[in-house]
Design an enzyme around this catalytic site. Structure first.
Site, short mmCIF file in Angstrom:
data_model
loop_
_atom_site.label_atom_id
_atom_site.label_comp_id
_atom_site.label_asym_id
_atom_site.label_seq_id
_atom_site.Cartn_x
_atom_site.Cartn_y
_atom_site.Cartn_z
N CYS A 168 65.77 18.20 98.82
CA CYS A 168 65.41 19.62 98.70
C CYS A 168 66.44 20.46 99.43
O CYS A 168 66.85 20.15 100.55
CB CYS A 168 64.02 19.85 99.30
SG CYS A 168 63.50 21.59 99.28
N GLN B 281 41.82 15.20 99.29
CA GLN B 281 43.00 14.37 99.50
C GLN B 281 44.23 15.07 98.92
O GLN B 281 44.16 15.72 97.89
CB GLN B 281 42.79 13.00 98.86
CG GLN B 281 41.65 12.20 99.45
CD GLN B 281 41.89 11.79 100.90
OE1 GLN B 281 43.01 11.80 101.39
NE2 GLN B 281 40.81 11.41 101.59
N PHE C 192 31.12 10.83 107.10
CA PHE C 192 32.12 11.89 106.94
C PHE C 192 32.50 11.96 105.47
O PHE C 192 33.66 11.86 105.08
CB PHE C 192 33.36 11.64 107.82
CG PHE C 192 33.05 11.48 109.28
CD1 PHE C 192 32.94 12.59 110.12
CD2 PHE C 192 32.87 10.22 109.84
CE1 PHE C 192 32.67 12.44 111.47
CE2 PHE C 192 32.59 10.06 111.19
CZ PHE C 192 32.48 11.18 112.01
N GLU D 147 27.49 14.03 105.94
CA GLU D 147 28.58 14.97 106.16
C GLU D 147 28.05 16.13 106.99
O GLU D 147 26.92 16.55 106.83
CB GLU D 147 29.11 15.48 104.80
CG GLU D 147 30.00 16.70 104.83
CD GLU D 147 31.24 16.52 105.68
OE1 GLU D 147 31.55 17.41 106.47
OE2 GLU D 147 31.92 15.46 105.55
N ASP E 164 35.42 7.83 107.19
CA ASP E 164 36.68 8.57 107.04
C ASP E 164 36.66 9.77 107.98
O ASP E 164 36.51 10.91 107.55
CB ASP E 164 36.86 9.01 105.59
CG ASP E 164 38.19 9.72 105.34
OD1 ASP E 164 39.06 9.68 106.22
OD2 ASP E 164 38.34 10.32 104.26
N CYS F 63 43.45 9.11 109.51
CA CYS F 63 44.71 9.87 109.51
C CYS F 63 45.33 9.88 110.90
O CYS F 63 46.24 10.68 111.16
CB CYS F 63 44.47 11.29 109.01
SG CYS F 63 43.26 12.22 109.99
#
Length: 409
Positions: A62, A244, A271, A291, A339, A365
């Protein structure tokens, strides 16, 4: 090391993607093994000259790579980035005395990010739209960005129109643009308070640009339901809800979760978000989705009710940090997918360790909190079967993973 001109050799890459030399000296854009020279100030060499380049150094794909802060590792080969992210996971596991087979990393292709948060500022002649400059609040224009999908790249002119219409001269708009099956789904924060005149102008822009939905803070204009597909279900997430980052990344995570829970007949999805995993898993098993966000839970439930051929999906709105599911509540499940956000799920994992659900899929993550939580599970008798890095955030330092665990007899 004192300030001044220095020549140093890069030993390793830091968690923010900077090269680190003895001292330590932090060198943005440098790779391990490279010899670099330049002025050092405050322990940072901000404008290094590459004396001896690494064989892993490549030309950034880029043209905005040097100025834009959206990517940190475009100057490194794909193989290097993959190996580095796998090493980040291995080091996190080793710090907790854990080990597991590493499956091949899945990396989303270029131009596949289906959602991006653009920054926009009004100018005298119109508006400036893009991402922040590295370590700065300056906005850098990013025409032909190589990270986002073509539809998002083409949306920059639309974001400019929104900024001209509703940004204050001193403020900055944050414009989250997401591809949906019905068109672009746009959520704006930081703009002027909405009134009838602005609402009318925003509606005109949204219709002219073919937007599915435009949310201006809490004011929502919907033209077509901005559906996302989770297995057989179509879901309309609330504005700005978690999704996502890439379609291919979501598919890779889902395939790994399905494999980890193969054979489970009653699954708890903790979650659960809007149903990324819960709804596809319901094609073969009963699912209970938990959740903390009520609008996302409502979207999940509506998606399930309108889908065909899914097994029973129940749901609960619950803060799993303060009020985790307890062992007696978990006893009915033979599988769990969890998650959590970056902070991990310390309280919920403590209860899972006591509940001893037979198998688990863990999506994370943050390798550090993942390793911490898995160490707790291992101490309770779980075995870590395998770990896979799923790199949805190409050219960034972000590391995402999915893992399978089972309870040893």
């Amino acid at each position: 090391m004192s300030d001044g001109t220095h020549q140093v050799t890069i030993e390793r890459l830091g968690h923010r993607g900077d090269g680190i030399a003895p001292g330590p000296v932090y060198v943005p854009g440098a790779l391990p093994g490279e010899v670099v020279a330049g002025e050092v100030s405050g322990g940072v060499m901000r404008a290094p000259k590459i004396v001896t380049p690494s064989t892993d150094r490549v030309s950034p794909p880029c043209r905005h790579a040097k100025s834009c802060g959206g990517c940190q590792l475009q100057h490194a080969s794909d193989g290097f980035v993959t190996g580095w992210k796998e090493d980040v996971v291995r080091r996190a596991l080793e710090a907790q005395d854990l080990a597991a087979p590493m499956r091949p990393t899945f990396t989303s292709p270029a131009q596949s990010r289906r959602r991006a948060s653009f920054s926009a500022r009004r100018t005298k002649k119109g508006a400036l739209v893009g991402f922040h400059q590295k370590a700065s609040d300056v906005v850098v224009a990013v025409p032909d960005c190589q990270l986002v999908t073509p539809a998002l790249a083409a949306a920059l002119s639309m974001v400019e129109r929104l900024a001209v219409a509703g940004a204050s001269r001193k403020g900055e708009l944050s414009v989250l643009v997401t591809e949906s099956l019905s068109g672009l789904d746009v959520a704006v924060t930081g703009g002027k308070p909405i009134d009838d005149a602005l609402r009318s102008e925003l509606a005109t822009i949204a219709q002219a640009e073919g937007l599915a939905r435009l949310a201006w803070d809490d004011d929502v204009l919907t033209f077509l339901p901005p559906h996302q597909r989770f297995g057989a279900a179509l879901v309309v997430p609330p504005p700005g809800a978690f999704l996502q980052a890439t379609e291919s990344g979501q598919a890779a995570l889902l395939a790994a979760v399905q494999e980890a829970l193969d054979g489970a007949s009653h699954i708890a999805d903790l979650f659960a978000g809007c149903g990324t995993f819960a709804l596809p898993l319901a094609e073969k098993a009963r699912v209970h989705a938990v959740e903390g966000d009520k609008p996302m839970t409502r979207a999940l439930d509506q998606g399930w009710r309108q889908a065909q051929g899914l097994r029973h999906v129940t749901h609960a709105v619950r803060d799993l940090f303060r009020n985790p599911l307890l062992p007696d509540e978990l006893a009915r499940f033979d599988g769990v997918v969890i998650d959590p956000p970056r902070a991990g799920a310390e309280a919920q994992v403590a209860e899972l360790a006591r509940a001893r659900v037979p198998r688990m899929a863990f999506v994370s993550c943050n390798p550090v909190t993942f390793a911490r939580d898995v160490a707790r599970l291992q101490a309770a008798g779980y075995r870590l079967d395998w770990v896979q890095v799923v790199d949805q955030f190409r050219w960034s330092t972000h590391v995402e993973l999915v893992a399978a665990l089972h309870l040893e007899k």
